[in-house]
Design a protein around this motif. Sequence first.
Motif, short mmCIF file in Angstrom:
data_model
loop_
_atom_site.label_atom_id
_atom_site.label_comp_id
_atom_site.label_asym_id
_atom_site.label_seq_id
_atom_site.Cartn_x
_atom_site.Cartn_y
_atom_site.Cartn_z
N TYR A 93 0.84 -1.19 0.00
CA TYR A 93 0.00 0.00 0.00
C TYR A 93 0.88 1.25 0.00
O TYR A 93 1.82 1.36 0.79
N TYR A 94 0.53 2.17 -0.88
CA TYR A 94 1.28 3.41 -1.02
C TYR A 94 0.41 4.60 -0.66
O TYR A 94 -0.72 4.72 -1.16
N CYS A 95 0.96 5.47 0.15
CA CYS A 95 0.37 6.78 0.39
C CYS A 95 0.68 7.65 -0.82
O CYS A 95 1.79 7.58 -1.36
N ALA A 96 -0.27 8.46 -1.26
CA ALA A 96 -0.06 9.25 -2.46
C ALA A 96 -0.63 10.65 -2.28
O ALA A 96 -1.63 10.85 -1.57
N ALA A 97 -0.01 11.61 -2.96
CA ALA A 97 -0.43 13.00 -2.87
C ALA A 97 -0.67 13.57 -4.26
O ALA A 97 0.09 13.30 -5.19
N GLY A 98 -1.72 14.37 -4.36
CA GLY A 98 -1.97 15.10 -5.59
C GLY A 98 -1.31 16.46 -5.54
O GLY A 98 -0.60 16.80 -4.59
N ALA A 99 -1.55 17.24 -6.57
CA ALA A 99 -1.01 18.60 -6.60
C ALA A 99 -1.82 19.50 -5.66
O ALA A 99 -3.02 19.28 -5.49
N PRO A 100 -1.18 20.49 -5.06
CA PRO A 100 -1.93 21.39 -4.18
C PRO A 100 -3.12 22.03 -4.88
O PRO A 100 -3.04 22.40 -6.05
N TYR A 101 -4.23 22.08 -4.16
CA TYR A 101 -5.47 22.70 -4.62
C TYR A 101 -6.14 21.95 -5.78
O TYR A 101 -7.12 22.45 -6.35
N SER A 102 -5.65 20.80 -6.13
CA SER A 102 -6.22 20.08 -7.28
C SER A 102 -7.48 19.33 -6.87
O SER A 102 -7.82 19.22 -5.69
N ARG A 103 -8.15 18.77 -7.85
CA ARG A 103 -9.43 18.09 -7.64
C ARG A 103 -9.23 16.78 -6.90
O ARG A 103 -8.11 16.27 -6.76
N LEU A 104 -10.31 16.20 -6.44
CA LEU A 104 -10.29 14.91 -5.76
C LEU A 104 -9.75 13.83 -6.70
O LEU A 104 -10.32 13.60 -7.77
N PRO A 105 -8.69 13.16 -6.32
CA PRO A 105 -8.14 12.11 -7.19
C PRO A 105 -9.11 10.94 -7.33
O PRO A 105 -9.76 10.54 -6.37
N ARG A 106 -9.15 10.39 -8.56
CA ARG A 106 -10.03 9.25 -8.81
C ARG A 106 -9.32 8.10 -9.50
O ARG A 106 -9.96 7.11 -9.89
N GLY A 107 -8.02 8.25 -9.64
CA GLY A 107 -7.25 7.19 -10.27
C GLY A 107 -5.77 7.37 -9.96
O GLY A 107 -5.34 8.41 -9.46
N VAL A 108 -4.99 6.33 -10.27
CA VAL A 108 -3.56 6.36 -9.98
C VAL A 108 -2.88 7.56 -10.64
O VAL A 108 -2.01 8.20 -10.06
N GLY A 109 -3.29 7.90 -11.84
CA GLY A 109 -2.68 8.99 -12.58
C GLY A 109 -2.93 10.37 -12.02
O GLY A 109 -2.29 11.34 -12.46
N ASP A 110 -3.82 10.49 -11.06
CA ASP A 110 -4.13 11.79 -10.45
C ASP A 110 -3.17 12.15 -9.33
O ASP A 110 -3.30 13.22 -8.74
N PHE A 111 -2.25 11.25 -9.02
CA PHE A 111 -1.29 11.51 -7.95
C PHE A 111 0.09 11.81 -8.54
O PHE A 111 0.46 11.27 -9.57
#
Length: 124
Positions: A93-111
């Motif tokens: 299991y990996y903790c993942a972060a999106g870009a600041p202020y970006s939308r709710l991630p819905r897939g691996v590519g959103d991180f």
Amino acid sequence: VQLVESGGGLVQPGGSLRLSCAASGGTFSRIPMGWIRQAPGKEREFVASISWSSGITYYADSVKGRFTISRDNTRNTMYLQMNSLKPEDMAVYYCAAGAPYSRLPRGVGDFGSWGQGIQVTVPS
């Protein structure tokens, strides 16, 4: 942002685990976060995400109703409570972060950032 997971381990089917992710080096409260996992021989799979602002959550169908994602912005920490674990949940299991202020991630590519990963073992 640097991410460090903890809380993994071995659990029997039907059991529970809580994963934690400690973040540093960024403005945690402005970053959408999530969890992804990778089982042996399989591609990385989206598990869950949580928005940076209102705490909106999103789950993969495979974990909906069993896993709960949450965050504590005062502690720069995110959690994944995993209940009713199944052998098919076994993965890194990996903790993942999106870009600041970006939308709710819905897939691996959103991180854009990931931790080093932590093993969750659920024997069959």
